[in-house]
Scaffold this motif. Structure first.
Motif, short mmCIF file in Angstrom:
data_model
loop_
_atom_site.label_atom_id
_atom_site.label_comp_id
_atom_site.label_asym_id
_atom_site.label_seq_id
_atom_site.Cartn_x
_atom_site.Cartn_y
_atom_site.Cartn_z
N THR A 69 0.82 -1.22 0.00
CA THR A 69 0.00 0.00 0.00
C THR A 69 0.85 1.27 0.00
N SER A 70 2.14 1.11 -0.31
CA SER A 70 3.08 2.24 -0.32
C SER A 70 3.01 3.03 0.99
N SER A 71 2.97 2.28 2.09
CA SER A 71 2.86 2.89 3.42
C SER A 71 4.07 2.59 4.29
N THR A 72 5.22 2.37 3.67
CA THR A 72 6.39 2.02 4.46
C THR A 72 6.86 3.17 5.36
N ALA A 73 6.38 4.36 5.13
CA ALA A 73 6.70 5.46 6.04
C ALA A 73 6.20 5.16 7.45
N ILE A 74 5.15 4.36 7.54
CA ILE A 74 4.59 3.97 8.85
C ILE A 74 5.51 2.96 9.53
N THR A 75 6.08 2.04 8.80
CA THR A 75 6.86 0.95 9.39
C THR A 75 8.36 1.19 9.41
N ASP A 76 8.86 2.05 8.55
CA ASP A 76 10.31 2.23 8.42
C ASP A 76 11.01 2.63 9.72
N GLY A 77 10.41 3.49 10.49
CA GLY A 77 11.05 4.04 11.68
C GLY A 77 11.44 2.99 12.72
N LEU A 78 10.63 1.94 12.86
CA LEU A 78 10.89 0.93 13.88
C LEU A 78 11.11 -0.47 13.29
N ALA A 79 11.26 -0.55 11.99
CA ALA A 79 11.40 -1.85 11.34
C ALA A 79 12.63 -2.61 11.84
N TYR A 80 13.75 -1.92 12.01
CA TYR A 80 14.95 -2.61 12.47
C TYR A 80 14.82 -3.08 13.93
N VAL A 81 14.03 -2.37 14.71
CA VAL A 81 13.76 -2.80 16.09
C VAL A 81 13.03 -4.14 16.05
N LEU A 82 12.05 -4.25 15.16
CA LEU A 82 11.32 -5.50 15.03
C LEU A 82 12.25 -6.64 14.61
N LEU A 83 13.10 -6.39 13.63
CA LEU A 83 14.02 -7.44 13.17
C LEU A 83 14.99 -7.83 14.29
N ALA A 84 15.50 -6.86 15.00
CA ALA A 84 16.42 -7.17 16.10
C ALA A 84 15.72 -7.99 17.18
N ALA A 85 14.48 -7.65 17.49
CA ALA A 85 13.72 -8.42 18.48
C ALA A 85 13.47 -9.85 17.99
N GLN A 89 15.02 -13.01 19.87
CA GLN A 89 14.12 -14.03 20.41
C GLN A 89 14.57 -15.42 19.97
N SER A 90 14.92 -15.57 18.70
CA SER A 90 15.37 -16.87 18.20
C SER A 90 16.67 -17.31 18.87
N ILE A 91 17.59 -16.38 19.01
CA ILE A 91 18.88 -16.71 19.62
C ILE A 91 18.71 -17.13 21.07
N VAL A 92 17.91 -16.38 21.81
CA VAL A 92 17.65 -16.75 23.21
C VAL A 92 16.97 -18.11 23.26
N HIS A 93 16.05 -18.35 22.33
CA HIS A 93 15.34 -19.63 22.27
C HIS A 93 16.33 -20.78 22.09
N MET A 94 17.34 -20.59 21.25
CA MET A 94 18.30 -21.66 20.98
C MET A 94 19.32 -21.83 22.10
N ILE A 95 19.57 -20.78 22.85
CA ILE A 95 20.59 -20.83 23.91
C ILE A 95 20.08 -21.49 25.18
N SER A 96 18.82 -21.18 25.56
CA SER A 96 18.38 -21.64 26.88
C SER A 96 16.86 -21.75 26.95
N VAL A 120 7.45 -7.08 22.05
CA VAL A 120 7.95 -5.97 21.22
C VAL A 120 7.46 -6.13 19.79
N GLN A 121 7.63 -7.33 19.24
CA GLN A 121 7.21 -7.59 17.86
C GLN A 121 5.69 -7.45 17.71
N PHE A 122 4.97 -8.05 18.63
CA PHE A 122 3.51 -8.01 18.60
C PHE A 122 3.01 -6.57 18.74
#
Length: 136
Positions: A76-92, A96-103, A118-120
């Motif tokens: 919908t050409s609305s990435t201006a809404i998601t761009d600001g925090l997109a990397y936060v979502l990816l980092a989370a 989450q996966s790394i913590v899941h695999m560690i312990s 955070v992702q939700f």
């Protein structure tokens, strides 16, 4: 390229990498077990294999929400809404996966839950903003 595109590519790439790690783990393990059969939930492998299985499955299970939200923003050409925090979502997601695999300790489970929230929360916020954009 916008942060939303990179995050979507990163999310899919991470899910694929976990699948390759899981396939490699099961390939090595199958030589010891003398079978190619496996339980989809990872209950038939040692603890580390179960954690890898669940981390990969969790990425796939979350794609409907995370991938769907990112794809909706892109479509919908609305990435201006998601761009600001997109990397936060990816980092989370990665954390989450790394913590899941560690312990699977209680602390690790609580950390994973916070990372999931955070992702939700980000997806919920973005969906609300997209809804507002298209209903105003």
């Amino acid at each position: 390229m916008s942060a939303t595109y990179i995050t979507l590519i990163g999310y899919i790439g991470w899910t694929m990498l976990l699948l390759l790690v899981l396939a490699g783990y099961r390939t090595v393990l199958s030589k010891q077990m003398k079978t190619l059969k496996f339980a989809a939930d990872g209950s038939d492998v040692p603890d580390v294999g179960h954690r890898i299985t669940r981390a990969q499955a969790n990425c796939s299970e979350s794609f409907a929400i995370i991938g769907g939200t990112l794809l909706l923003a892109i479509a919908t050409s609305s990435t201006a809404i998601t761009d600001g925090l997109a990397y936060v979502l990816l980092a989370a997601r990665l954390a989450q996966s790394i913590v899941h695999m560690i312990s699977t300790s209680n602390l690790a489970i609580q950390i994973r839950f916070v990372l999931f929230l955070v992702q939700f929360g980000l997806c919920g916020y973005w969906l609300f903003m997209l809804f507002v954009k298209f209903t105003s």
